[in-house]
Each structure stands twice: as structure tokens, then as C-alpha cells.
Design a protein around this motif. Sequence first.
Motif, PDB file in Angstrom:
ATOM      1  N   THR A 114       0.836  -1.200   0.000  1.00  0.00           N
ATOM      2  CA  THR A 114       0.000   0.000   0.000  1.00  0.00           C
ATOM      3  C   THR A 114       0.868   1.247   0.000  1.00  0.00           C
ATOM      4  O   THR A 114       0.595   2.213  -0.729  1.00  0.00           O
ATOM      5  N   TRP A 115       1.945   1.224   0.809  1.00  0.00           N
ATOM      6  CA  TRP A 115       2.852   2.380   0.860  1.00  0.00           C
ATOM      7  C   TRP A 115       3.515   2.624  -0.490  1.00  0.00           C
ATOM      8  O   TRP A 115       3.633   3.775  -0.931  1.00  0.00           O
ATOM      9  N   LEU A 116       3.954   1.553  -1.153  1.00  0.00           N
ATOM     10  CA  LEU A 116       4.597   1.700  -2.462  1.00  0.00           C
ATOM     11  C   LEU A 116       3.615   2.273  -3.479  1.00  0.00           C
ATOM     12  O   LEU A 116       3.968   3.152  -4.280  1.00  0.00           O
ATOM     13  N   ALA A 117       2.378   1.767  -3.450  1.00  0.00           N
ATOM     14  CA  ALA A 117       1.356   2.274  -4.374  1.00  0.00           C
ATOM     15  C   ALA A 117       1.067   3.747  -4.115  1.00  0.00           C
ATOM     16  O   ALA A 117       0.929   4.551  -5.053  1.00  0.00           O
ATOM     17  N   ASP A 118       0.982   4.121  -2.848  1.00  0.00           N
ATOM     18  CA  ASP A 118       0.738   5.525  -2.494  1.00  0.00           C
ATOM     19  C   ASP A 118       1.875   6.414  -3.001  1.00  0.00           C
ATOM     20  O   ASP A 118       1.639   7.533  -3.482  1.00  0.00           O
ATOM     21  N   LEU A 122      -0.832   5.917  -7.052  1.00  0.00           N
ATOM     22  CA  LEU A 122      -1.895   5.064  -7.591  1.00  0.00           C
ATOM     23  C   LEU A 122      -3.214   5.314  -6.865  1.00  0.00           C
ATOM     24  O   LEU A 122      -3.256   5.452  -5.647  1.00  0.00           O
ATOM     25  N   LYS A 123      -4.281   5.322  -7.635  1.00  0.00           N
ATOM     26  CA  LYS A 123      -5.628   5.487  -7.100  1.00  0.00           C
ATOM     27  C   LYS A 123      -6.453   4.248  -7.446  1.00  0.00           C
ATOM     28  O   LYS A 123      -6.130   3.489  -8.336  1.00  0.00           O
ATOM     29  N   VAL A 248      -2.618  -2.989  -7.528  1.00  0.00           N
ATOM     30  CA  VAL A 248      -2.829  -2.512  -8.885  1.00  0.00           C
ATOM     31  C   VAL A 248      -3.757  -1.317  -8.812  1.00  0.00           C
ATOM     32  O   VAL A 248      -4.785  -1.352  -8.121  1.00  0.00           O
ATOM     33  N   GLY A 249      -3.381  -0.261  -9.510  1.00  0.00           N
ATOM     34  CA  GLY A 249      -4.204   0.941  -9.500  1.00  0.00           C
ATOM     35  C   GLY A 249      -3.921   1.795 -10.711  1.00  0.00           C
ATOM     36  O   GLY A 249      -3.165   1.405 -11.617  1.00  0.00           O
ATOM     37  N   ASN A 250      -4.491   2.990 -10.704  1.00  0.00           N
ATOM     38  CA  ASN A 250      -4.417   3.861 -11.872  1.00  0.00           C
ATOM     39  C   ASN A 250      -3.732   5.178 -11.534  1.00  0.00           C
ATOM     40  O   ASN A 250      -3.947   5.753 -10.451  1.00  0.00           O
ATOM     41  N   LEU A 251      -2.923   5.661 -12.464  1.00  0.00           N
ATOM     42  CA  LEU A 251      -2.348   6.995 -12.362  1.00  0.00           C
ATOM     43  C   LEU A 251      -3.407   8.023 -12.755  1.00  0.00           C
ATOM     44  O   LEU A 251      -4.348   7.718 -13.501  1.00  0.00           O
ATOM     45  N   ALA A 252      -3.245   9.240 -12.279  1.00  0.00           N
ATOM     46  CA  ALA A 252      -4.223  10.290 -12.584  1.00  0.00           C
ATOM     47  C   ALA A 252      -4.266  10.594 -14.072  1.00  0.00           C
ATOM     48  O   ALA A 252      -5.337  10.869 -14.635  1.00  0.00           O
ATOM     49  N   GLN A 281       7.924   4.749 -25.794  1.00  0.00           N
ATOM     50  CA  GLN A 281       7.056   5.931 -25.792  1.00  0.00           C
ATOM     51  C   GLN A 281       5.580   5.579 -25.607  1.00  0.00           C
ATOM     52  O   GLN A 281       4.725   6.460 -25.656  1.00  0.00           O
ATOM     53  N   LYS A 282       5.301   4.302 -25.381  1.00  0.00           N
ATOM     54  CA  LYS A 282       3.910   3.888 -25.153  1.00  0.00           C
ATOM     55  C   LYS A 282       3.342   4.596 -23.927  1.00  0.00           C
ATOM     56  O   LYS A 282       4.028   4.732 -22.903  1.00  0.00           O
ATOM     57  N   LEU A 283       2.108   5.045 -24.002  1.00  0.00           N
ATOM     58  CA  LEU A 283       1.457   5.672 -22.852  1.00  0.00           C
ATOM     59  C   LEU A 283       0.899   4.592 -21.931  1.00  0.00           C
ATOM     60  O   LEU A 283       0.248   3.648 -22.373  1.00  0.00           O
ATOM     61  N   ILE A 284       1.161   4.743 -20.655  1.00  0.00           N
ATOM     62  CA  ILE A 284       0.675   3.794 -19.657  1.00  0.00           C
ATOM     63  C   ILE A 284      -0.125   4.546 -18.593  1.00  0.00           C
ATOM     64  O   ILE A 284       0.107   5.732 -18.347  1.00  0.00           O
ATOM     65  N   GLN A 285      -1.052   3.842 -17.955  1.00  0.00           N
ATOM     66  CA  GLN A 285      -1.828   4.464 -16.876  1.00  0.00           C
ATOM     67  C   GLN A 285      -2.157   3.485 -15.756  1.00  0.00           C
ATOM     68  O   GLN A 285      -2.221   3.886 -14.592  1.00  0.00           O
ATOM     69  N   ARG A 286      -2.345   2.214 -16.092  1.00  0.00           N
ATOM     70  CA  ARG A 286      -2.672   1.220 -15.061  1.00  0.00           C
ATOM     71  C   ARG A 286      -1.388   0.519 -14.631  1.00  0.00           C
ATOM     72  O   ARG A 286      -0.668  -0.063 -15.461  1.00  0.00           O
ATOM     73  N   VAL A 287      -1.108   0.558 -13.320  1.00  0.00           N
ATOM     74  CA  VAL A 287       0.188   0.137 -12.799  1.00  0.00           C
ATOM     75  C   VAL A 287       0.012  -0.914 -11.713  1.00  0.00           C
ATOM     76  O   VAL A 287      -0.836  -0.778 -10.830  1.00  0.00           O
ATOM     77  N   ALA A 288       0.822  -1.967 -11.780  1.00  0.00           N
ATOM     78  CA  ALA A 288       0.926  -2.954 -10.696  1.00  0.00           C
ATOM     79  C   ALA A 288       2.271  -2.757 -10.016  1.00  0.00           C
ATOM     80  O   ALA A 288       3.279  -2.493 -10.682  1.00  0.00           O
TER      81      ALA A 288
END
Length: 374
Positions: A114-118, A122-123, A248-252, A281-288
Amino acid sequence: MTETYGNEFVQKFESFAPKQLAESGDPVGLAVGTLNKPIKKMMITLDVRPEVVQEAIEQHVDFIFAHHPPIFRPLKNLATDDAQNKMFADLLKNDITVYSAHTNLDVATNGMNTWLADEIGLKETEIMHVTKRLSYKKIAVFVPKENEEEVRKALTAAGAGQIGPNYKDCTYTFEGIGRFTPINHANPTIGEIDQVEQVSEARIEVVFPEHLTQTIEKALFEAHPYEEPPYDLYTIENFVDEYGLGRVGNLAEPISVADFAQKVKEVFGVTGLRYITPDNQKLIQRVAVCGGDAGKYYPEALRKKADVFITGDVYYHTAHDMLADGLTVIDPGHHIESICKPRLADLFTQWKTEANWDFDIIQSAINTDPYEFI
């Protein structure tokens, strides 16, 4: 302020990250020394290394709280010519207790992952790989009205009444009349032998994790005024807590792989990292993200539809498999878990204030990352 024994502190910690959550074979818990003594000065560290032990000795520390257990494999001898063995001798000689919380802290609801995601922003996070499911029980106890608050506090202090990460001290009470007749050799707190007695009572209901059953019953028996406390114990079938590795969560906002890798480097303060990607250069938003060595769990990141997976110690052949599966992976190293030092210090300081504990808390200043980058 009150003197605090190691076992009192550990009981509180293990209500936050129970040992039952640890992976099989993970040697969490007391590693060196004893918990049956007061804590005067605690030091928090990621690793227990010889230089960290010397730091503890110089700082007059008597309790080391570590993320990584100091003994992963059985010792073959106790010869102190070996630097690692000498470290254990130094700990014992200086009466320093060592306690570790490893994979149980990793999977705890507000723990390592949780700390790493924060930290990376990540949301809407969820567990990447569920490893444990813990069942709950409910206790319903009848207590004289004048003792209601005392018993309620004893139950919640023992770990009952925690529902999810954001609510504690959750109980329900309703009132009624209790009736009983003491007979034979009873020693009633209220009433006389062979005479019907009635008492204004409160019924307190509270849920708790099943593994705390003996702890909760012990707290009840110690706080309840009756010779034979009347209570019911139920299994809760519609409420299970899930715990697991990674988040797993999402960047803003979407971001390119190259820019996100640079952000990860800056956020965790590493001087170098490795990353694997089919398209820089691929756009990413969902991160594990999963702290430590979690490369083998990359299929779980794919299953959760992550664009990128952050973990440490990725192996060469595993990296090939990740690339073949089209997954972007960022490896900032195992040492990013040093985030535990400030996070645990804040948590323990909060508990210390709430419980009026009397010991000092410091963070190890030693950088135990074995790697340097050129």
C-alpha cells in the motif's frame, strides 16, 4: 507514560499485520532475544546487517524492528570468526531484541505494498495476488450496565471491532434484564445463593478476526465482573478479509514509459534502475507494484490488465518472458522497501501516543542497498 514490554508492543503490531498472513516458511516474528522485557529505544530498519547492529549498539538501542528476517536459513555453527555469526553474538551480548515482519507486512491492508502504491500516486487500488482469506467471528456478551464501558474497551483493545482499514472500535449495544439464581458453591459478584437475582445488563456485540479468538476471550474473562461471564460466539459467514501481494491501481493521467521510469527513479531515490518494454514511448496508466522479488507474479499483473509492473530482482529469462507477453516492467531494486522505515516510524509513534507508551523510536541511518550504479 507507561513502561512498555516487547510482548505488549508485538501484540499491538500483530493485530495490524498478523503472523498468519505471512507466506509459508517465512521466519517472521521474534528472531533474537526476548520480548519479556521493557523497550527503552527501538530502531527500525529494512535489513539486519553487521553495520546496522553496530549502529544499534552505538545508539543504545535495545529493540530492532526489521522488515527482512535476519535468519532465513538455519545456522550451521556459531563460530564468531564468521561476520554474520559475530553479528548475532553482538546482539545477544548487548541484550538487543530483534523482531521482523516480512510477508505479513507486505500483504497487510495498509502495509508495504500500500505504501509503495501511495508513493507513486496510484488510485483505486486493489490486491494484485490474493494469498490469504481470513474469517471473522462475533462475540455477544452480557454485562452489568455499570461495567459496560470497561468490558467494551477491553474487547476493542484486544483487537475486536476493526472493520476494514478505516474503522475501529465498532460495537453494538442494547439493554435488557438478566436473571439468574446462584446455587451450590457459586461465588456471585451480584446476588445470594438460592435467591433469584435480576440485573440491568447491556449486550455488547463485536466482530473480530477468527485468529484472535483466544485473545478476545482472555480479555473478556479478565475484564468481566462475573464469576462465569455469559457470552455467545458466532461464525460470520458473509464477511471475509482478503490479503495479498502487490497492488494494482491507476495513475491520474497517462504517461510515457520513459517518463514514468524516470518518475519511479526519483520517487524512490534510486541512482539507477532497469526496465523492459516493447515501446519506450507507449502511454501507460494502469500500474501494478509489488515490493521485493516478485517477478514470478507478473502473470497476475497481466490478468489485472496492468500496463506496467514495478518490482525488484527481475531475472534475465523471466524478463524475456515478460517482454514476449508485451508487459512493460520497471525494476528499481529490492531496496525501495526501505520506505518501511519512515512509514513504520509514523505508525509506531501514533500507537505510542494513543497508548501512552514510554520508549524512543529512531530509524536506521545505514543504507543497506548492496548495489551501486556507474
